[in-house]
Write an enzyme that holds these catalytic residues in place. Structure first.
Site, PDB file in Angstrom:
ATOM      1  N   SER A 379       0.802  -1.221   0.000  1.00 49.17           N
ATOM      2  CA  SER A 379       0.000   0.000   0.000  1.00 49.17           C
ATOM      3  C   SER A 379       0.838   1.275   0.000  1.00 49.17           C
ATOM      4  CB  SER A 379      -0.969  -0.015   1.180  1.00 49.17           C
ATOM      5  OG  SER A 379      -0.274  -0.208   2.402  1.00 49.17           O
ATOM      6  N   VAL A 498       1.136   6.431   9.511  1.00 48.87           N
ATOM      7  CA  VAL A 498       0.207   5.294   9.548  1.00 48.87           C
ATOM      8  C   VAL A 498       0.912   3.969   9.240  1.00 48.87           C
ATOM      9  CG1 VAL A 498      -1.711   6.763   8.894  1.00 48.87           C
ATOM     10  CG2 VAL A 498      -0.467   5.557   7.114  1.00 48.87           C
ATOM     11  N   GLU A 499       0.205   2.877   9.512  1.00 49.49           N
ATOM     12  CA  GLU A 499       0.706   1.504   9.323  1.00 49.49           C
ATOM     13  C   GLU A 499       2.035   1.279  10.031  1.00 49.49           C
ATOM     14  OE1 GLU A 499       0.733  -0.116   5.412  1.00 49.49           O
ATOM     15  OE2 GLU A 499      -1.415   0.083   5.140  1.00 49.49           O
ATOM     16  N   GLY A 500       2.167   1.852  11.202  1.00 50.56           N
ATOM     17  CA  GLY A 500       3.392   1.740  11.977  1.00 50.56           C
ATOM     18  C   GLY A 500       4.210   3.006  11.811  1.00 50.56           C
TER      19      GLY A 500
END
Length: 833
Positions: A379, A498-500
């Site tokens: 992503s 985001v996402e870590g």
């Protein structure tokens, strides 16, 4: 003299034994031979003491003796001091797969494994979708309308993406989705991202970590048959609720809980869960019709037969279910994509709403980690890579069009420097994106690589956007419909967070997890030491420990030899063709990395979690090795095109230099002081020899992208490119070509102006004057007039009536809940807002 020769031979022999991972009896034989030569004709009684090392090694060559006096005591010590790996840590470590990162950790990368990773491959259907609906979607998007005028994704965009199946790219055809490969998803997301970071978000989220992927992989048959076709068609808009006010990167500490109980659902008593939760930062949350929820499940009556603390569990809840509260909107960096909180208190759901049903209750963390290891690889790397390529496309055009001091600004060395950084980022990010997506497409779930890719590509994107803004100057900072940089600039912090979050992904996950996952022996030793069956654990530990010792000696000796010889003894692929030197330097650096990584883990152990500056630098070093591997592979996969070899050389020199600085930072700051000189001798026996790319090489690279052609197109492939003069990026493409075509005519005009034949001031038609005086022809004057008009549009900035930009804010704190609202009110009062 004889003693010197003997010493040299001994050193060479020991280095050779280490590099070939000789067994212990081989070392004993070598030490015995050396001792014999050294004590030959020596009559002193003390000479017999020299044979003690040989005797010790010879005795330890017997497995039973080695086990009793070496392995068993070490096993007992490790078993005693090693902190227990928690269930969540174990699930994170076991999630996903190991990819080419294991080759880099090994110190001896197998180039055949690198070459076996497929190049960019798309099916005819995927190619048609990329060139058809994706291209059409990009043409529909008005970035200014999305992020300013509406501050919302227009309804026609939602209708289009649902109609064409954009929300179901990862859902199999069996269940109504497109069933596209990870490579196709990555390219589709990237192309949309190059047009609008907001629009790509509403497509990205359903195709990343969320209900669709979780149901596809773990759902019951009933959940798959009901939800997947609806998700694929956009009849359901999903969100996934993981992050809460107190559990961000440390999601395992979530306070959201559910209790197994009996209750009434649709008029019937049923086994279910009573839930209370509070989540925030949930992308698509305000628009969601289906809420995926992560929570910790408890079962005090053991109704599920899994004990009281069942563990993290995932459930699907319709957004209109009684008790579910969908909050209003967060405004992340002023973005227009829907993002907001949701919460519930004492909400009852049937047990069948657990993803995977009752059997998967308590398995949520493993499910999340396994999906994240693949989703995080696709992503954000796809959108960050596309963003870097778009920065290159528009900045190379603008830099050639915009003039100051009588020449294009891109030809000024001060501007050329950041432009070259953008070129390197665009090439390297795309190389790593394509290689990683290819691994995921063939079924791999590279957990360490996905973390590395997420933080590296978004950080490189941040630098590329900042460089583009610097080159554009005032043109970049004045927002409006014609500003094609602002959306990327505003969205950069989102990708970073985001996402870590990048800070923690870099310092806590990439190396700490990578060392355990990718090291050939380390995790096996940890598992053996924690085995409840002591004898079985000792057996497994002995096998891993023996291999680990040989591995460590091999990397220490190998790194020293290759750093002394400059990598001359390292092999490279047979078909490297011009890139052999860089393959050898990459292998040499890999040896050094494996040595330092092994020593770091051995000496710091559980302390790695708090030595985050060390682990962060180790993560950076690993990232440079991986990105360079991908860069060399891309050049080969692309057919070694003319012009790209200079870009590869620039990327290789800079990458190895950054690797050297990262690994050097580890050594200089290593907490165990006595290990520093050992590391320096092995890694830098001749000093730090890698240097960044020269200014001359950077200048050569920059020339390739300052005019339309194959190199510029290849560097910016798979993004949306407009040629519409009414589009803010399309006019750049048209103007660039016309500016270059008019350069010979413009040179004649400039000479006439310098000689005083033509005056160039407001109120004077200098094109007509030049034509009247025979400097240029009438047709050439019209050509220059057209170019000037286009250039004026390119460099223009938007301006507004004050009423258009006057803010109209709602009441402060209107959507802040509970304790957050109190804190907000105190802050407002304290600062006099």
């Amino acid at each position: 003299m004889a003693a010197v020769v003997l010493l040299i031979l001994a050193l060479g022999g020991f280095l050779l034994l280490g590099m070939v991972r000789a067994p212990l009896w081989g070392w004993a034989a070598a030490v015995g031979l050396l001792t014999l030569l050294a004590t030959y004709n020596c009559t002193s009684a003390l000479a017999w003491l020299a044979w003690l090392p040989f005797v010790g090694l010879a005795l330890l060559s017997f497995p039973a003796l080695r086990r009793r006096f070496i392995v068993a005591p070490i096993f007992a010590t490790v078993r005693k001091i090693l902190p227990k790996v928690s269930d969540t840590e174990a699930q994170a470590l076991e999630a996903g797969t190991v990819g080419f990162d294991a080759e880099l950790f090994s110190g001896t990368p197998d180039w055949s494994k690198l070459q076996s990773i497929p190049p960019i491959e798309l099916s005819a259907e995927e190619r048609a979708f990329l060139d058809g609906p994706t291209e059409e979607l990009c043409r529909m998007i008005s970035d200014w309308q999305v992020r300013h005028s509406l501050r919302e994704i227009p309804e026609e965009i939602w209708v289009f993406v649902k109609k064409h199946g954009f929300l179901g790219m990862l859902i199999s055809k069996e269940h109504g989705g497109l069933g596209f490969s990870a490579q196709a998803q990555s390219l589709i997301l990237g192309k949309i991202a190059s047009r609008s970071p907001d629009v790509v978000t509403i497509v990205m989220v359903p195709n990343s970590l969320g209900p669709g992927e979780l149901i596809e992989k773990y759902g019951t048959d009933e959940q798959k048959h009901y939800y997947l076709p609806r998700l694929a068609k956009g009849e359901e808009v999903p969100c996934f609720s993981l992050t809460g006010p107190t559990s961000g990167s440390d999601a395992a500490t979530m306070r959201d809980i559910g209790h197994v109980t009996r209750g009434t659902h649709e008029g019937k008593e049923t086994l279910g869960i009573r839930l209370s939760w509070e989540k925030r930062y949930i992308t698509l949350g305000p628009n969601a019709t289906l809420v995926g929820l992560a929570f910790r499940l408890f079962d005090k009556d053991n109704l599920l037969g899994k004990g009281e603390d069942v563990g993290i569990t995932l459930a699907l809840i319709p957004a209109d279910h009684p008790g579910v509260n969908i909050g209003r909107r967060h405004l992340p960096s002023g973005a227009a994509f829907p993002n907001g909180p949701n919460w519930g208190n004492d909400v009852f759901i049937p047990i069948d709403w657990v993803i995977g049903g009752q059997a998967m209750a308590g398995n949520g963390w493993r499910m999340l980690m396994e999906c994240l290891s693949a989703g995080r690889a696709i992503s954000l790397p796809s959108s960050a890579t596309a963003g870097a390529k778009m920065m290159l496309r528009v900045t190379s055009a603008y830099g050639r069009i915009r003039k100051q001091f009588g020449l294009p600004v891109s030809r000024m060395e001060g501007v050329e420097e950041p432009l070259v950084r953008i070129i390197e980022t665009a090439y390297v990010n795309e190389a790593a994106r394509a290689m990683t997506a290819a691994m995921v497409s063939r079924g791999e779930k590279p957990s360490v690589i996905s973390a590395l890719m997420k933080y590296q590509t978004t950080e490189k994107m941040r630098r590329a956007v900042n460089d583009a803004m610097d080159i554009h100057g005032g043109r970049g900072i004045c927002d409006g419909p014609s500003n094609y940089l602002q959306s990327a600039y505003q969205m950069v912090p989102v990708g970073i967070t985001v996402e870590g979050a990048n800070i923690l992904t870099r310092t806590l996950i990439t190396f700490a997890q990578g060392a355990l996952r990718s090291h050939p022996f380390l995790y096996k030793e940890v598992q053996a030491a924690q085995d409840a069956d002591r004898q079985r654990g000792l057996d497994a530990f002995e096998t891993a420990f023996n291999g680990h010792i040989a591995f460590s000696l091999s990397n220490a000796t190998g790194a020293f030899v290759h750093n002394i010889t400059g990598g001359a003894l390292v092999s490279s692929p047979d078909d490297a063709l011009g890139m052999s030197h860089w393959y050898r330097q990459l292998a040499r650096a890999s040896r050094s990395y494996a040595f330092v990584a092994d020593l770091t883990v051995a000496l710091l152990g559980g302390g790695l979690k708090i030595k985050q500056k060390i682990t962060g630098r180790m993560a950076d070093a690993l990232a440079e090795l991986y990105m360079l591997s991908a860069t060399l592979k891309r050049y080969q996969d692309d057919g070694r095109p003319a012009g790209d070899e200079l870009i590869v050389e620039l990327a290789a020199q800079n990458g190895l230099w950054r690797f050297q600085e990262a690994i050097g930072g580890v050594i200089d700051n290593f907490p165990v002081r006595w290990a520093r000189p050992l590391m320096r001798i092995v890694v830098f026996p001749l000093g730090r020899r890698f240097k960044p790319a020269s200014d001359v090489l950077g200048h050569q690279v920059a020339r390739h992208v300052l005019q339309p052609g194959e190199v510029r197109d290849r560097l910016t492939r798979h993004i949306f490119v407009s040629r519409d003069v009414n589009d803010p990026t399309g006019i750049l493409e048209v103007t660039l070509e016309k500016v270059i075509a008019a350069e010979p005519i413009e040179k004649k005009l400039e000479k006439a102006i310098r000689d005083g034949l033509v005056r160039r001031y407001h109120g004077i038609d200098w094109f007509a004057e030049a034509a009247d005086k025979g400097v240029i022809s009438a047709a050439e004057a019209e050509q220059l007039r057209e170019v000037e008009q286009l250039v004026a549009r390119v460099i223009a900035v938007d301006h507004f009536d004050p009423a258009e930009v006057k803010p109209n804010y709602a009441t402060l704190g209107h959507n802040i809940r509970g304790s957050e609202k109190v804190a907000s009110e105190k802050a407002i009062a304290g600062f006099g807002v």
